[in-house]
Design an enzyme around this catalytic site. Structure first.
Site, short mmCIF file in Angstrom:
data_model
loop_
_atom_site.label_atom_id
_atom_site.label_comp_id
_atom_site.label_asym_id
_atom_site.label_seq_id
_atom_site.Cartn_x
_atom_site.Cartn_y
_atom_site.Cartn_z
CB SER A 1 3.12 0.67 0.17
OG SER A 1 1.91 1.32 0.49
CE1 TYR B 1 0.85 -4.02 2.62
CE2 TYR B 1 0.53 -1.70 3.13
CZ TYR B 1 0.66 -2.71 2.20
OH TYR B 1 0.61 -2.43 0.86
#
Length: 254
Positions: A139, A152
């Protein structure tokens, strides 16, 4: 791997995973798809079959190393895998009053260990025949630790670095390893976000960009390019003191 004919995709019951399955679905293509929701996964498989592909769905837990290894070996024995996409991931709500230890353990179990449990058995199978491609879903959030999503962003930084390292370690074995770094893409994860998401992209467009990048064997497939370029410039040009003040103002992931 310009035209993979046998693919395995985790987290394929929704979001980017489902879009990737449909992007690759075509006559002569075999898709092995996993997900957590049986109904959604079966719907994706049916849609892939409607496009002429052979699609097999499996409801399983990517955190289970033995189950994952058995599934990947079973799929490879039927039709040797050309492309494996370790896509499954979660993004749980975060605020400073959560049980950080449990929150982090839950996210790492899927986003890090789930990737390992997909990549490792696939890598061993591909090494034997000296060919294959493995893509790891990271990401843009993995470009730097985010105070708004510490577990995350760190999980994505981990698999990003792992994929980059494996790419160099296994190129002599004829294996292409790629890291995918999306920004905001429409999914069950982003639909819960209550903050602005610049350059929000459809999962279908993201799948097309990923397929193009994988066909070209790009080391890192980052998009949207505007957000990726902005982040890279920000991290390269600004001193850490300013970065620290900037990122601490980001809203918690809700």
């Amino acid at each position: 791997m310009k035209n993979p004919r046998s693919l395995l995709i985790t987290g394929a019951s929704s979001g980017i995973g489902a879009a990737l399955a449909l992007e690759y679905a075509a006559p002569g293509v075999t898709l092995y798809l996993s997900g957590r929701d049986k109904g959604r996964l079966e719907a994706v498989c049916r849609a892939c079959r409607d496009k002429g592909a052979r699609a097999e769905g499996r409801v399983l837990d990517v955190t289970d190393r033995k189950t994952m290894a058995a599934w990947i070996q079973e799929a490879d024995a039927q039709t040797p895998l050309d492309l494996v996409i370790a896509n499954a991931g979660i993004a749980k709500s975060y605020h400073r009053d959560v049980d950080l230890a449990q929150h982090t353990a839950d996210i790492f179990a899927v986003n890090v260990n789930g990737v390992f449990h997909t990549v490792h058995p696939a890598l061993e199978l591909m090494r034997r025949r000296k060919r294959g491609q493995i893509a790891i879903m990271a990401s843009l959030a993995g470009y730097r630790g985010m105070s708004s999503a510490p577990a995350y962003s760190t999980s994505k930084a981990c698999v990003k670095a792992y994929g980059e390292a494996l790419r160099g370690a296994y190129w002599r074995d004829g294996i292409e390893i790629n890291v995918i770094c999306p920004g905001f893409v429409t999914s069950r994860i982003t639909e819960r976000n209550k903050f602005p998401m610049p350059f929000l992209m459809s999962a279908e467009k993201a799948a097309r960009l990923i397929r193009r990048g994988l066909a070209r064997n790009r080391a890192r497939i980052s998009f949207p390019w505007q957000l990726a370029l902005f982040l890279e410039a920000l991290l390269r040009l600004l001193p850490e003191s300013i970065l620290d003040r900037t990122f601490r103002r980001l809203p918690d992931k809700s």
